[in-house]
Design a protein around this motif. Structure first.
Motif, PDB file in Angstrom:
ATOM      1  N   ARG A  24       0.830  -1.200   0.000  1.00  0.00           N
ATOM      2  CA  ARG A  24       0.000   0.000   0.000  1.00  0.00           C
ATOM      3  C   ARG A  24       0.862   1.245   0.000  1.00  0.00           C
ATOM      4  O   ARG A  24       1.998   1.242   0.472  1.00  0.00           O
ATOM      5  CB  ARG A  24      -0.886   0.047   1.263  1.00  0.00           C
ATOM      6  N   ARG A  25       0.309   2.325  -0.523  1.00  0.00           N
ATOM      7  CA  ARG A  25       0.862   3.662  -0.325  1.00  0.00           C
ATOM      8  C   ARG A  25       0.028   4.323   0.765  1.00  0.00           C
ATOM      9  O   ARG A  25      -1.188   4.434   0.645  1.00  0.00           O
ATOM     10  CB  ARG A  25       0.808   4.481  -1.616  1.00  0.00           C
ATOM     11  N   LEU A  26       0.690   4.747   1.826  1.00  0.00           N
ATOM     12  CA  LEU A  26      -0.016   5.257   3.003  1.00  0.00           C
ATOM     13  C   LEU A  26       0.283   6.718   3.233  1.00  0.00           C
ATOM     14  O   LEU A  26       1.393   7.183   3.002  1.00  0.00           O
ATOM     15  CB  LEU A  26       0.387   4.454   4.248  1.00  0.00           C
ATOM     16  N   MET A  27      -0.701   7.427   3.719  1.00  0.00           N
ATOM     17  CA  MET A  27      -0.529   8.823   4.117  1.00  0.00           C
ATOM     18  C   MET A  27      -1.261   9.037   5.427  1.00  0.00           C
ATOM     19  O   MET A  27      -2.380   8.550   5.611  1.00  0.00           O
ATOM     20  CB  MET A  27      -1.090   9.768   3.050  1.00  0.00           C
TER      21      MET A  27
ATOM     22  N   HIS B  32      -9.724   0.581  -4.724  1.00  0.00           N
ATOM     23  CA  HIS B  32      -9.112   1.912  -4.775  1.00  0.00           C
ATOM     24  C   HIS B  32      -8.372   2.262  -3.482  1.00  0.00           C
ATOM     25  O   HIS B  32      -7.257   2.777  -3.523  1.00  0.00           O
ATOM     26  CB  HIS B  32     -10.178   2.967  -5.060  1.00  0.00           C
ATOM     27  N   GLY B  33      -8.963   1.973  -2.343  1.00  0.00           N
ATOM     28  CA  GLY B  33      -8.301   2.287  -1.084  1.00  0.00           C
ATOM     29  C   GLY B  33      -9.291   2.618   0.007  1.00  0.00           C
ATOM     30  O   GLY B  33     -10.504   2.400  -0.136  1.00  0.00           O
ATOM     31  N   GLU B  34      -8.770   3.118   1.108  1.00  0.00           N
ATOM     32  CA  GLU B  34      -9.586   3.437   2.271  1.00  0.00           C
ATOM     33  C   GLU B  34      -9.150   4.775   2.866  1.00  0.00           C
ATOM     34  O   GLU B  34      -7.988   5.177   2.740  1.00  0.00           O
ATOM     35  CB  GLU B  34      -9.454   2.373   3.372  1.00  0.00           C
ATOM     36  N   VAL B  35     -10.081   5.414   3.527  1.00  0.00           N
ATOM     37  CA  VAL B  35      -9.785   6.576   4.363  1.00  0.00           C
ATOM     38  C   VAL B  35     -10.357   6.282   5.744  1.00  0.00           C
ATOM     39  O   VAL B  35     -11.551   6.024   5.882  1.00  0.00           O
ATOM     40  CB  VAL B  35     -10.404   7.873   3.796  1.00  0.00           C
ATOM     41  N   PHE B  36      -9.482   6.281   6.743  1.00  0.00           N
ATOM     42  CA  PHE B  36      -9.900   6.058   8.123  1.00  0.00           C
ATOM     43  C   PHE B  36      -9.801   7.382   8.858  1.00  0.00           C
ATOM     44  O   PHE B  36      -8.746   8.013   8.855  1.00  0.00           O
ATOM     45  CB  PHE B  36      -9.016   5.020   8.812  1.00  0.00           C
TER      46      PHE B  36
END
Length: 333
Positions: free
Chosen positions: A165-168, A191-195
């Motif tokens: 993953r690419r994390l921010m 696509h990904g997640e936003v927590f």
């Protein structure tokens, strides 16, 4: 000999040091940074501490962040699709997000203030071998730099050789949070997640952060420290040796807890499988299921027992009077 040497001042090393200190076993923590340097560093992670870990904090007398304003009581799920899934699950006991720079710095100060010995300075693998000669047992509770090379990767337990993953991670002020206060999981399959979560940090108040996936790292580290501490205490009390058999027995106990955590996390690196989506759909229909799935973040083996396969998911849904995995899709077809 001079008691137990602990390399690393993360949550595992600090919980172990505080546990041994509490039980009268001399310990030295080797930290690469002072408390002030830890606090001045970059944000290392975005850790949620669930009730089992918070209870260990209380037992160690380091429950410095017990204010209700810092607790999360639930998780809000939003899973985007043609028919979006939205539900909320409640925790039986609140979790908590505290900036690890604040948390680790304070616990290292607690250990020193109670008479614990702390050595400051970066170590590599050769230093560990040299320092081990002065201790009854040397525990490496850090995986940074060359220390990681001391422990070869076990492919069947850790299948990935590259980041998946690419994390921010970001901290923001002035964010309006839902009531009751909780974590928001916003998932876009493929696509990904936003927590989003309330996060206690230096700039105060409430922030938004992006977490890798399941928030289990620090909780597993705390558990490993506790198991190791109990085993060391047993040897110290009854007499015995910190030999290879001792290390293997401790590792087996740690892996018993860590295996489902690791396997669940590895699975969650991919978009949700159809049987996982079926459980989420059931959670959107049933508050009881939603609450169980969310509260199982405090007992991750239970969630992996649900999510690990279509068969296990079907068995779980059947226990709650829900149809087997795939039945909903067949009905809609």
């Amino acid at each position: 000999m001079n008691g137990i040497g602990i390399v690393g001042s993360g949550i595992a090393g600090l919980h172990l040091g505080l546990y041994l200190q509490q039980h009268g076993i001399p310990a030295t923590i080797y930290s690469d940074r002072t408390p002030d340097q830890i606090r001045a560093g970059r944000l290392p992670n975005s850790v949620a501490r669930f009730e089992h870990t918070r209870n260990r904090d209380r037992q160690l007398g380091v429950e410095h962040w017990e204010s209700p304003d810092l607790g999360i009581s639930c998780v809000y799920f939003y899973l985007g699709s043609d028919s979006p899934l939205v539900f909320r699950g409640d925790l039986q006991q609140p979790g908590c997000f505290v900036d690890m720079r604040i948390y680790l710095g304070r616990l290292l100060e607690d250990f020193a203030a109670r008479g614990g010995h702390v050595e400051i300075g970066a170590l590599d693998a050769s230093d560990v071998a040299r320092l081990a000669a002065g201790h009854d047992l040397m525990v490496v509770a850090s995986g940074r730099g060359s220390l990681a090379e001391m422990f070869p990767r076990v492919p069947e337990r850790s299948p990935y050789t590259q980041p998946q993953r690419r994390l921010m991670s970001g901290l923001f002020r002035g964010v309006t949070m839902p009531e009751p206060l909780g974590v928001s999981f916003n998932i876009s399959p493929g696509h990904g997640e936003v927590f989003q979560a309330p996060f206690y940090s230096f700039v105060g108040d409430v922030h938004v952060l992006n977490d890798p996936i399941l928030g289990q790292g620090a909780n597993a580290a705390s558990y490993a420290a506790w198991v190791t501490g109990e085993a060391i205490e047993k040897v110290a009390r009854r007499g015995g040796r910190y030999d290879e058999a001792f290390c293997q027995a401790v590792e087996a106990r740690i892996w018993e807890y860590a295996r489902p955590v690791t396997e669940w996390t590895n699975a969650a690196l991919h978009p949700p499988a159809p049987h996982v989506l079926e459980v989420f759909k059931a959670a959107a229909r049933s508050k009881e299921i939603a609450d169980e799935v969310v509260d199982n973040f405090n007992a991750p083996a239970r969630n992996w027992a649900i999510f690990k396969s279509p068969k296990s998911a079907s068995a779980y849904l059947a226990s709650h009077g829900q149809g087997p995995v795939g039945a909903a899709m067949r009905r809609s077809a």
